[in-house]
Scaffold this active site. Structure first.
Site, PDB file in Angstrom:
ATOM      1  N   SER A 159     -19.344  47.638 -27.500  1.00 18.85           N
ATOM      2  CA  SER A 159     -20.513  47.439 -26.651  1.00 18.85           C
ATOM      3  C   SER A 159     -21.173  46.077 -26.933  1.00 18.85           C
ATOM      4  O   SER A 159     -20.513  45.046 -26.824  1.00 18.85           O
ATOM      5  CB  SER A 159     -21.476  48.611 -26.842  1.00 18.85           C
ATOM      6  OG  SER A 159     -22.451  48.597 -25.836  1.00 18.85           O
ATOM      7  N   ASP A 183     -15.084  48.230 -24.886  1.00 21.73           N
ATOM      8  CA  ASP A 183     -16.021  48.298 -23.769  1.00 21.73           C
ATOM      9  C   ASP A 183     -17.245  47.391 -23.983  1.00 21.73           C
ATOM     10  O   ASP A 183     -18.380  47.875 -24.094  1.00 21.73           O
ATOM     11  CB  ASP A 183     -16.456  49.745 -23.494  1.00 21.73           C
ATOM     12  CG  ASP A 183     -16.766  49.949 -22.006  1.00 21.73           C
ATOM     13  OD1 ASP A 183     -16.248  49.171 -21.176  1.00 21.73           O
ATOM     14  OD2 ASP A 183     -17.524  50.879 -21.663  1.00 21.73           O
ATOM     15  N   ARG A 197     -21.033  35.201 -24.773  1.00 22.91           N
ATOM     16  CA  ARG A 197     -20.422  36.532 -24.670  1.00 22.91           C
ATOM     17  C   ARG A 197     -19.005  36.452 -25.250  1.00 22.91           C
ATOM     18  O   ARG A 197     -18.553  35.377 -25.650  1.00 22.91           O
ATOM     19  CB  ARG A 197     -20.362  36.985 -23.215  1.00 22.91           C
ATOM     20  CG  ARG A 197     -19.580  36.022 -22.330  1.00 22.91           C
ATOM     21  CD  ARG A 197     -19.160  36.628 -21.007  1.00 22.91           C
ATOM     22  NE  ARG A 197     -18.659  35.619 -20.102  1.00 22.91           N
ATOM     23  CZ  ARG A 197     -17.417  35.142 -20.099  1.00 22.91           C
ATOM     24  NH1 ARG A 197     -16.524  35.561 -20.993  1.00 22.91           N
ATOM     25  NH2 ARG A 197     -17.039  34.208 -19.245  1.00 22.91           N
ATOM     26  N   SER A 199     -15.186  35.980 -25.137  1.00 22.92           N
ATOM     27  CA  SER A 199     -14.304  35.228 -24.237  1.00 22.92           C
ATOM     28  C   SER A 199     -12.992  34.938 -24.962  1.00 22.92           C
ATOM     29  O   SER A 199     -12.928  35.044 -26.192  1.00 22.92           O
ATOM     30  CB  SER A 199     -14.981  33.923 -23.802  1.00 22.92           C
ATOM     31  OG  SER A 199     -14.967  32.994 -24.861  1.00 22.92           O
ATOM     32  N   ASP A 202     -12.587  32.861 -28.336  1.00 25.05           N
ATOM     33  CA  ASP A 202     -13.260  33.247 -29.573  1.00 25.05           C
ATOM     34  C   ASP A 202     -12.330  33.642 -30.712  1.00 25.05           C
ATOM     35  O   ASP A 202     -12.783  33.844 -31.836  1.00 25.05           O
ATOM     36  CB  ASP A 202     -14.241  34.400 -29.296  1.00 25.05           C
ATOM     37  CG  ASP A 202     -15.308  33.987 -28.289  1.00 25.05           C
ATOM     38  OD1 ASP A 202     -15.584  32.773 -28.196  1.00 25.05           O
ATOM     39  OD2 ASP A 202     -15.838  34.862 -27.586  1.00 25.05           O
ATOM     40  N   HIS A 268     -18.097  55.316 -22.287  1.00 19.97           N
ATOM     41  CA  HIS A 268     -18.301  54.064 -23.024  1.00 19.97           C
ATOM     42  C   HIS A 268     -17.559  54.135 -24.354  1.00 19.97           C
ATOM     43  O   HIS A 268     -16.784  53.266 -24.713  1.00 19.97           O
ATOM     44  CB  HIS A 268     -19.804  53.907 -23.237  1.00 19.97           C
ATOM     45  CG  HIS A 268     -20.254  52.530 -23.608  1.00 19.97           C
ATOM     46  ND1 HIS A 268     -19.635  51.379 -23.170  1.00 19.97           N
ATOM     47  CD2 HIS A 268     -21.305  52.107 -24.387  1.00 19.97           C
ATOM     48  CE1 HIS A 268     -20.279  50.323 -23.668  1.00 19.97           C
ATOM     49  NE2 HIS A 268     -21.284  50.742 -24.407  1.00 19.97           N
TER      50      HIS A 268
END
Ligand SMILES: *[C@@H]1O[C@H](CO)[C@@H](O)[C@H](O)[C@H]1NC(C)=O
Ligand SMILES: *[C@@H]1O[C@H](CO)[C@@H](O)[C@H](O)[C@H]1NC(C)=O
Length: 485
Positions: A159, A183, A197, A199, A202, A268
């Site tokens: 998350s 997720d 975020r 990607s 990374d 989730h």
């Protein structure tokens, strides 16, 4: 009032981190002052997967020795997400245990950022930069201090934690080996730029499971767009089997309201359990298939493994780094083990009389060398004479090599006068079945040259008449058209 104060704190910390890195004297570079790191790094053990008994403290070399960190083993860094309760969720010890079961010599570190993760969601979103920075500084310190190789480091984030992992990966001195995003959170990230975020930049390899992406982009719990090298959308990625309201009521009846929280997060959190499954069921990984859309996948059009079009879900993923990230799909069961076997079925309905019917229910039974799977339901939106249909069926049963197939056309649940008078039927000579998992095509033939499949009547039997492997490396590739037999 409280949130305002928090915001100021966030802003303050953010400015602090900005000035630190701009001056080129970030704490990580100085290698001595880590006092401002708020996140905690806990080395769990195979014996104690639950308690935070041993902390690795950045800057304090003895803490690493005291925790019996294995310098020649791999390191998994588990990063939790946003939390309402301020406590670890129950999946953490399960994932830790599964990692140790699979890699007994490894180090499984849990990042504790619970204090920052239990704020209002947007506040916690703001904190992901700070936590990512903490994690990066910890990893850099391990490398500087002990020469610990970063290609032994695998970050796993759930998350919000997936974006923390991404931010951490973008800030380490060298790229870490792998990031698994479970997720990754959607709100505030769907339209965010790559640096803030998860990607593909990374880590050397980034794999992502998308399990709860229902709703419009930006509002869905899980991020909808692909953010890794391999992005897998189990069951279309929107929602997971076993997570519906009916199921919720049944579980509440059995276990009481204590599990309510669990149900809200069911789809989730399925991302985590799919990964755990891949660690525990090593010999039989679930396969996912590249596809342009979930609709095309549901038609069975995407079961190819040529040119890396299929991959394993979870721990044993092949580290394929395509230029463009692509979406992959698969079906799963509602419980562990989640694996199912996928088949594409191709049928040509012929006949001298013309019939067209909508929403027809069929049942297919497959019989193989190992087992059988009977009465797999298929609803076709439309069936017409002299047309060819493709569809996907799947079963949790490993049937082995296919030998025989039965096809039944169910009568409508209501009493249809038109069927009574016209007795619709189709003539079928052959049925082609393509197995995703084995990449084999089998052609089934009617035993009497042509079978007449009648609505509401007994199943027709087809036997294997021809089979071949889809993926012969050598030999003539005569089938360039995607759907040709
Ligand atoms: C550390 O890891 C290495 C390599 O994985 C392994 O051979 C060794 O036994 C481990 N040492 C300990 C103390 O677990
Ligand atoms: C279906 O095609 C076959 C062979 O081309 C033909 O003989 C038959 O009349 C067609 N059926 C209908 C209902 O058009």
């Amino acid at each position: 009032m409280k949130s305002k104060a928090l915001l100021l704190v966030v802003l303050g910390l953010w400015l602090q981190s900005l000035t630190a890195s701009h001056g080129g004297v970030a704490a990580a570079d100085r290698g001595s002052d880590f006092r401002d790191i708020e996140s905690k790094f806990v080395l769990r053990t195979p014996e104690d997967t639950v308690e935070d008994t041993c902390h690795l403290i950045p800057g304090v070399a003895e803490s690493v020795a005291n925790c019996h960190f294995n310098h020649s083993g791999k390191t998994f860094v588990v990063i939790h997400g946003w939390t309402v309760t301020g406590m670890y969720e129950s999946w953490i010890p399960k994932l830790v245990a599964a990692l140790y079961k699979r890699e007994p010599d490894s180090n499984v570190i849990v990042v504790d950022w619970l204090l920052r993760a239990q704020q209002h969601y947007p506040v916690s979103v703001g904190y992901t930069k700070l936590v990512g920075n903490d994690v990066a500084r910890f990893i850099n310190w391990m490398e500087d201090e002990f020469n610990y190789p970063l290609d032994n480091v695998h970050l796993l984030g759930y998350s919000l934690g997936a974006h923390v992992a991404g931010i951490a990966g973008s800030l380490t001195n060298k790229k870490v080996s792998r990031i698994t995003g479970l997720d990754p959170a959607g709100p505030n990230f769907e339209y965010a730029e790559a640096p803030s975020r998860l990607s593909p930049d990374d880590a050397y390899f980034v794999d992502v499971l998308h399990t709860f992406t229902r709703g419009s982009p930006g509002r869905s719990i899980g991020i909808q767009k692909p953010v890794g090298h391999v992005d897998i959308y189990p069951n279309g990625g929107t929602f997971q089997p076993g997570c519906n309201i009916g199921e919720a009521i049944r579980v509440i009846a059995e276990k009481g309201f204590g599990d309510m929280d669990q149900l809200v997060k069911c789809s989730h959190e399925r991302s985590v359990h799919l990964f755990i499954d891949s660690l525990l069921n090593e010999e039989n990984p679930s396969k996912a298939y590249r596809c342009s859309s979930k609709e095309a996948f549901d038609k069975g059009l995407c079961l190819s493994c040529r040119k890396n079009r299929c991959n394993n879900l979870g721990y044993e993923v092949h580290k394929v780094r395509a230029k463009r990230s692509s979406k992959m799909y698969l079906k799963t069961r509602a419980q562990m083990p989640y694996k199912v076997f996928h088949y594409q079925v191709k049928i040509h309905f012929s006949g001298t009389e013309s019939y067209t019917q909508t929403n027809q229910l069929f049942e297919i039974s497959l019989y193989g060398t190992v087992a059988e799977s009977e009465n797999i339901p298929v609803t076709l939106p439309e069936v017409s004479t002299n047309k060819t249909y493709f569809f996907l069926i799947y079963t949790p049963v490993d049937i082995g090599e296919l030998l025989l197939l039965k096809l039944k056309w169910k009568s409508d649940s209501y009493f249809g006068w038109s069927d009574w008078w016209s007795k619709p039927s189709f003539a079928i000579e052959k049925i082609r079945v393509k197995a995703g998992e084995t990449q084999k095509k089998v052609i089934f033939c009617s035993r009497n040259k042509v079978s007449h499949l009648q609505k509401g009547k007994a199943a027709e039997v087809f036997v294997k008449c021809y089979s071949r492997s889809l993926n012969r490396k050598s030999g003539r590739q005569t089938h360039t058209k995607k759907n040709s037999i």
